[in-house]
Design a protein around this motif. Structure first.
Motif, PDB file in Angstrom:
ATOM      1  N   GLY A  22       0.821  -1.214   0.000  1.00  0.00           N
ATOM      2  CA  GLY A  22       0.000   0.000   0.000  1.00  0.00           C
ATOM      3  C   GLY A  22       0.851   1.257   0.000  1.00  0.00           C
ATOM      4  O   GLY A  22       0.528   2.247  -0.672  1.00  0.00           O
ATOM      5  N   LEU A  23       1.956   1.218   0.743  1.00  0.00           N
ATOM      6  CA  LEU A  23       2.853   2.373   0.789  1.00  0.00           C
ATOM      7  C   LEU A  23       3.523   2.592  -0.568  1.00  0.00           C
ATOM      8  O   LEU A  23       3.652   3.732  -1.038  1.00  0.00           O
ATOM      9  CB  LEU A  23       3.913   2.167   1.864  1.00  0.00           C
ATOM     10  N   ALA A  24       3.934   1.484  -1.211  1.00  0.00           N
ATOM     11  CA  ALA A  24       4.536   1.602  -2.538  1.00  0.00           C
ATOM     12  C   ALA A  24       3.532   2.160  -3.536  1.00  0.00           C
ATOM     13  O   ALA A  24       3.872   3.010  -4.372  1.00  0.00           O
ATOM     14  CB  ALA A  24       5.031   0.233  -3.003  1.00  0.00           C
ATOM     15  N   ALA A  25       2.287   1.709  -3.430  1.00  0.00           N
ATOM     16  CA  ALA A  25       1.249   2.220  -4.324  1.00  0.00           C
ATOM     17  C   ALA A  25       1.031   3.710  -4.115  1.00  0.00           C
ATOM     18  O   ALA A  25       0.852   4.474  -5.071  1.00  0.00           O
ATOM     19  CB  ALA A  25      -0.055   1.451  -4.101  1.00  0.00           C
ATOM     20  N   ALA A  26       1.070   4.135  -2.853  1.00  0.00           N
ATOM     21  CA  ALA A  26       0.877   5.552  -2.548  1.00  0.00           C
ATOM     22  C   ALA A  26       1.970   6.406  -3.171  1.00  0.00           C
ATOM     23  O   ALA A  26       1.746   7.571  -3.533  1.00  0.00           O
ATOM     24  CB  ALA A  26       0.847   5.755  -1.038  1.00  0.00           C
ATOM     25  N   ALA A  27       3.167   5.826  -3.333  1.00  0.00           N
ATOM     26  CA  ALA A  27       4.275   6.566  -3.932  1.00  0.00           C
ATOM     27  C   ALA A  27       4.261   6.488  -5.455  1.00  0.00           C
ATOM     28  O   ALA A  27       4.504   7.486  -6.139  1.00  0.00           O
ATOM     29  CB  ALA A  27       5.597   6.026  -3.402  1.00  0.00           C
ATOM     30  N   PHE A  28       3.952   5.299  -5.981  1.00  0.00           N
ATOM     31  CA  PHE A  28       4.065   5.097  -7.417  1.00  0.00           C
ATOM     32  C   PHE A  28       2.880   5.625  -8.214  1.00  0.00           C
ATOM     33  O   PHE A  28       3.051   6.084  -9.346  1.00  0.00           O
ATOM     34  CB  PHE A  28       4.259   3.606  -7.729  1.00  0.00           C
ATOM     35  N   TYR A  29       1.679   5.551  -7.661  1.00  0.00           N
ATOM     36  CA  TYR A  29       0.505   5.999  -8.418  1.00  0.00           C
ATOM     37  C   TYR A  29       0.634   7.463  -8.835  1.00  0.00           C
ATOM     38  O   TYR A  29       0.429   7.795 -10.007  1.00  0.00           O
ATOM     39  CB  TYR A  29      -0.771   5.759  -7.625  1.00  0.00           C
ATOM     40  N   PRO A  30       0.977   8.385  -7.922  1.00  0.00           N
ATOM     41  CA  PRO A  30       1.153   9.786  -8.337  1.00  0.00           C
ATOM     42  C   PRO A  30       2.293   9.954  -9.340  1.00  0.00           C
ATOM     43  O   PRO A  30       2.200  10.763 -10.267  1.00  0.00           O
ATOM     44  CB  PRO A  30       1.459  10.512  -7.024  1.00  0.00           C
ATOM     45  N   LEU A  31       3.367   9.177  -9.168  1.00  0.00           N
ATOM     46  CA  LEU A  31       4.506   9.275 -10.072  1.00  0.00           C
ATOM     47  C   LEU A  31       4.105   8.908 -11.495  1.00  0.00           C
ATOM     48  O   LEU A  31       4.472   9.596 -12.461  1.00  0.00           O
ATOM     49  CB  LEU A  31       5.632   8.353  -9.595  1.00  0.00           C
TER      50      LEU A  31
END
Length: 267
Positions: A12-21
């Motif tokens: 979930g933390l990785a998704a929070a970082a990668f989705y905006p990127l």
């Protein structure tokens, strides 16, 4: 309707970082329904930009699956990111060490547990100025043949137009389109009956995998690929020995890990 594969806090933390990127580019997903919503699979993809891992991770995650990539083992020591790598089930690659075999074992284990593995058979981003795939390593073929799971070719185009890893040119605007095109699972049954670990079989299966990825890429680009691959894997291995890629040469790591499994035909 299949439920989303549980990923836990670190995914979930990785998704929070990668989705905006990855929102930096417009998304076009074609044939995404061909990715199994449950059970193991090997996703074979081309590699054109250092943005690919983040973009591909989001693509797979949007299909309700948690992708597993091969990452350099040293990334585990990076603050915060290292915890994400470990916690999200990524596969560390210890190139050129006695621990190289651990990555192969971890890959087999992940597939046995019904996970999805993403692999770039080229090992690193292509140096072809036009972005066509180069000659690939046999590690992806080895993994595919030793596990009777769906092997799905996917081509992606557009990340290289946002960030070119070799010229270091970052061009976020005007906003580019990043397209993923998923092909049908590749039938490798004809290669499983003989000696799937022979050098000739591995070379042939590697060509089958990358030919299909290249065909999909040509469909996205509406262009004909070159008759000959831009460069050989051996040439790239020597040239890229110092390249700092995010997902660095996983296919070669699989080759190293299986060094004891010598080809029987000596080819």
């Amino acid at each position: 309707m299949a439920r989303r594969e549980k990923g836990g806090f670190w995914v979930g933390l990785a998704a929070a970082a990668f989705y905006p990127l990855t929102a930096i580019g417009k998304r076009v997903y074609l044939g995404a329904e061909k990715i199994p919503r449950q059970g193991p699979a090997v996703l074979v993809m081309n590699h054109i930009s250092h943005l690919d891992p983040a973009v591909d991770a989001v693509f797979v995650h949007r299909q309700k699956r948690v992708p597993r990539f091969f990452l350099k083992a040293s990334l585990k020591d990076v603050p915060i990111f290292g915890r994400i790598v470990t916690g999200s089930g990524q596969i560390p690659v210890a190139r050129g060490s006695s621990a190289a075999g651990d990555s192969l074992k971890a890959a087999h284990q992940a597939l046995q547990e019904g996970k999805v593995i993403v692999i770039y058979p080229e090992g690193t981003i292509t140096k072809d100025p036009l972005g066509w795939p180069k000659e690939a390593y046999s590690g992806a073929a080895r993994l595919a043949l030793q596990n009777d799971v769906p092997v799905i070719p996917i081509a992606r185009w557009g990340t290289n137009q946002i960030f070119n890893g070799y010229t270091k040119k970052f061009t976020p605007f005007p906003r580019k389109t990043v397209t993923h095109l998923v092909g049908d699972p590749i039938d490798l049954s004809a290669y499983r009956g003989g000696n799937p670990r022979s050098a000739s079989t591995l070379r042939e299966v590697t060509a089958v995998l990358m030919d299909e990825v290249t065909r999909l890429l040509a469909e996205i680009r509406h262009e004909e690929p070159p008759a000959k691959k831009p460069e050989t894997a051996a040439e790239t291995k020597k040239a890229d020995s110092g390249t700092a890629d995010v997902v660095k040469d996983p296919a070669t790591a699989l080759d190293e890990a299986a060094a004891a499994e010598k080809p029987e035909d000596g080819a």
